[in-house]
Design a protein around this motif. Structure first.
Motif, mmCIF file in Angstrom:
data_model
loop_
_atom_site.group_PDB
_atom_site.id
_atom_site.type_symbol
_atom_site.label_atom_id
_atom_site.label_comp_id
_atom_site.label_asym_id
_atom_site.label_seq_id
_atom_site.Cartn_x
_atom_site.Cartn_y
_atom_site.Cartn_z
ATOM 1 N N MET A 88 0.265 -1.176 0.139
ATOM 2 C CA MET A 88 0.041 -0.392 0.228
ATOM 3 C C MET A 88 0.521 1.190 -0.080
ATOM 4 O O MET A 88 1.309 1.055 0.442
ATOM 5 C CB MET A 88 -0.923 0.273 0.886
ATOM 6 C CG MET A 88 -1.951 -1.368 1.032
ATOM 7 S SD MET A 88 -2.966 -0.837 2.387
ATOM 8 C CE MET A 88 -4.180 0.028 1.713
ATOM 9 N N CYS B 199 -4.576 5.856 3.276
ATOM 10 C CA CYS B 199 -3.515 4.605 2.118
ATOM 11 C C CYS B 199 -4.916 3.858 1.372
ATOM 12 O O CYS B 199 -6.277 3.366 0.790
ATOM 13 C CB CYS B 199 -4.403 3.870 3.804
ATOM 14 S SG CYS B 199 -3.219 4.041 5.279
ATOM 15 N N LYS B 200 -4.049 3.731 0.665
ATOM 16 C CA LYS B 200 -4.446 3.177 -1.566
ATOM 17 C C LYS B 200 -3.616 1.867 -1.357
ATOM 18 O O LYS B 200 -1.949 1.757 -1.965
ATOM 19 C CB LYS B 200 -4.330 4.506 -2.461
ATOM 20 C CG LYS B 200 -5.193 5.209 -1.796
ATOM 21 C CD LYS B 200 -5.034 6.208 -3.175
ATOM 22 C CE LYS B 200 -5.775 7.720 -2.829
ATOM 23 N NZ LYS B 200 -5.169 8.929 -3.721
ATOM 24 N N PRO B 201 -3.951 0.965 -1.655
ATOM 25 C CA PRO B 201 -3.405 -0.181 -2.454
ATOM 26 C C PRO B 201 -2.065 0.120 -3.716
ATOM 27 O O PRO B 201 -2.844 1.109 -4.577
ATOM 28 C CB PRO B 201 -4.376 -1.390 -2.235
ATOM 29 C CG PRO B 201 -6.347 -0.296 -2.788
ATOM 30 C CD PRO B 201 -5.626 0.600 -2.040
#
Length: 207
Positions: free
Chosen positions: A135, A170-172
């Motif tokens: 992430m 938070c981002k994958p």
């Protein structure tokens, strides 16, 4: 910016295998701090203290503070090497972390309420596809884990990233597909019941 651990280090003037062996005899191991558009800084860190941090968990996801000659460096561990035979810690690479920066790290996945999960209680098995998710996260708010609640998961369910409530910011790193994190594999008996039920429905439809 909060930090998870602190280390004291000394600068390294010599590099190479001979210098590394000399350091280890003194209870130290070679390491390097790099990034943030600054020159790489070779350092020596205490092997015992660093090994404890490594085995404590979260070494690659917690921010650290390393003091070198009175100057404090905010860092995150990006890589480490172990002895192939004895598994002793041999070297660590640290990345400098500026305030407000974003990082790409692997965040572990934790599953909650397995003991009351309906699918597991009926004999299903939790099949973990991804134990960690890469992430992009804020450096000053790195989550300890991605938590997935199984309280309502049924046998045969698949849990995809789109169904997970991610921490703020938070981002994958995988954005081109809704990837699977885990499934609840149905037990054989339940599968047979479902298949028989489908067969009966098809037969009734023909009548």
């Amino acid at each position: 910016m909060a930090v998870g651990y602190e280390l004291k280090a000394s600068p390294r003037d010599r590099v190479g295998k001979g210098a590394a062996r000399a350091l280890r005899r003194e209870g130290l191991i070679p390491a390097v701090i790099y990034g943030d558009k600054k020159p790489a800084l070779p350092i020596a860190i205490p092997v015992k203290e660093t090994t404890v941090l490594l085995h404590k968990g979260g070494f690659m996801t917690h921010l650290g503070s390393i003091e070198v000659d009175g100057e404090t460096h905010r860092v995150i561990a990006k890589d480490y090497q172990l002895d192939p035979v004895r598994d002793d810690l041999m070297h660590v690479d640290f990345l400098r972390v500026a305030s407000g920066a974003t990082l790409t790290v692997e965040i572990p996945v934790h599953f909650l309420n397995e003991e009351i999960c309906p699918g597991i209680k009926r004999g299903g098995v939790l099949n973990v596809v991804r134990h960690a998710i890469e992430m992009t996260v804020p450096a000053d708010a790195i989550p300890d884990a991605i938590e997935i609640d199984l309280a309502n998961a049924q046998a045969g369910d698949s849990i995809h990233i789109s169904a997970v409530a991610l921490p703020k910011g938070c981002k994958p790193t995988i954005t081109d597909r809704d990837f699977t994190i885990a499934t609840i594999a149905a037990p054989a008996g339940l599968k047979e019941e479902a298949e028989e039920g489908e067969g009966e429905d098809e037969g009734n439809g023909e009548d």
